[in-house]
Design a protein around this motif. Structure first.
Motif, mmCIF file in Angstrom:
data_model
loop_
_atom_site.group_PDB
_atom_site.id
_atom_site.type_symbol
_atom_site.label_atom_id
_atom_site.label_comp_id
_atom_site.label_asym_id
_atom_site.label_seq_id
_atom_site.Cartn_x
_atom_site.Cartn_y
_atom_site.Cartn_z
ATOM 1 N N THR A 94 0.840 -1.203 0.000
ATOM 2 C CA THR A 94 0.000 0.000 0.000
ATOM 3 C C THR A 94 0.869 1.245 0.000
ATOM 4 N N ASP A 95 1.929 1.268 0.823
ATOM 5 C CA ASP A 95 2.840 2.411 0.859
ATOM 6 C C ASP A 95 3.490 2.653 -0.507
ATOM 7 N N ARG A 96 3.968 1.591 -1.121
ATOM 8 C CA ARG A 96 4.623 1.736 -2.430
ATOM 9 C C ARG A 96 3.638 2.231 -3.494
ATOM 10 N N ARG A 97 2.449 1.662 -3.490
ATOM 11 C CA ARG A 97 1.432 2.065 -4.472
ATOM 12 C C ARG A 97 1.036 3.526 -4.275
ATOM 13 N N ALA A 98 0.837 3.920 -3.024
ATOM 14 C CA ALA A 98 0.445 5.304 -2.733
ATOM 15 C C ALA A 98 1.541 6.288 -3.137
ATOM 16 N N ALA A 99 2.784 5.952 -2.844
ATOM 17 C CA ALA A 99 3.895 6.836 -3.211
ATOM 18 C C ALA A 99 4.000 6.967 -4.732
ATOM 19 N N ARG A 100 3.775 5.870 -5.450
ATOM 20 C CA ARG A 100 3.822 5.902 -6.923
ATOM 21 C C ARG A 100 2.688 6.768 -7.466
ATOM 22 N N ILE A 101 1.486 6.616 -6.931
ATOM 23 C CA ILE A 101 0.348 7.449 -7.352
ATOM 24 C C ILE A 101 0.674 8.920 -7.115
ATOM 25 N N PHE A 102 1.190 9.223 -5.933
ATOM 26 C CA PHE A 102 1.520 10.599 -5.574
ATOM 27 C C PHE A 102 2.535 11.178 -6.559
ATOM 28 N N ALA A 103 3.602 10.438 -6.824
ATOM 29 C CA ALA A 103 4.640 10.910 -7.739
ATOM 30 C C ALA A 103 4.098 11.083 -9.158
ATOM 31 N N ASP A 104 3.328 10.129 -9.620
ATOM 32 C CA ASP A 104 2.780 10.198 -10.977
ATOM 33 C C ASP A 104 1.833 11.393 -11.133
ATOM 34 N N ARG A 105 0.961 11.587 -10.171
ATOM 35 C CA ARG A 105 -0.005 12.689 -10.257
ATOM 36 C C ARG A 105 0.687 14.041 -10.077
ATOM 37 N N ALA A 106 1.723 14.098 -9.269
ATOM 38 C CA ALA A 106 2.493 15.341 -9.118
ATOM 39 C C ALA A 106 3.172 15.688 -10.440
ATOM 40 N N HIS A 107 3.774 14.701 -11.072
ATOM 41 C CA HIS A 107 4.429 14.920 -12.362
ATOM 42 C C HIS A 107 3.418 15.395 -13.407
ATOM 43 N N ALA A 108 2.280 14.727 -13.469
ATOM 44 C CA ALA A 108 1.250 15.090 -14.450
ATOM 45 C C ALA A 108 0.728 16.506 -14.221
#
Length: 138
Positions: free
Chosen positions: A96-110
């Motif tokens: 869950t931590d890894r998935r959430a961090a990836r979502i956060f990074a991807d959406r920040a980049h976008a």
């Protein structure tokens, strides 16, 4: 002119996740005192309402594991603070931590966020990943 001084005088729009936690609850008033605008993303916005700074922030209901709520929270943000963890989410918290961090990074980049501040843990360089606690591995 010193560009660091110039940059520090700039008003930034900051997103803080984990504002109800120890570090987030101390970061938000510091950001406000520095003249920045603050948006908080919270699973339980009611946990923020009693903070003295609550009326000076924008609070959005959402979760870092939900890509749509993270995307909405990132709109117009310059700096995003990731101060959350998923320890209370059960035995699968590492994933869950890894998935959430990836979502956060991807959406920040976008969204064109200029900087992410990620609160993690420090580990000794000579300790293999498999010997770390689940919390530090996540």
């Amino acid at each position: 002119m010193d560009t660091d001084s110039e940059h520090s005088a700039e008003q930034l729009h900051c997103l803080v996740t984990g504002a109800s936690g120890y570090i987030g609850g101390r970061l938000v008033p510091e950001l406000l005192e520095a003249g920045h605008r603050v948006r908080c993303l919270a699973r339980s916005p009611r946990k923020l309402r009693d903070h003295p700074w609550a009326g000076d922030t924008e609070v959005l209901h959402g979760d870092v594991t939900d890509a749509e709520s993270v995307a909405a929270a990132m709109r117009g943000i310059d700096v995003a603070y990731y101060l959350v963890h998923s320890l209370g989410s059960g035995s699968g918290f590492e994933d869950t931590d890894r998935r959430a961090a990836r979502i956060f990074a991807d959406r920040a980049h976008a969204a064109g966020v200029r900087r992410i501040v990620y609160l993690g843990g420090l580990t000794p360089q000579d300790v293999p990943e498999q010997d770390l606690s689940p919390h530090l591995r996540s």
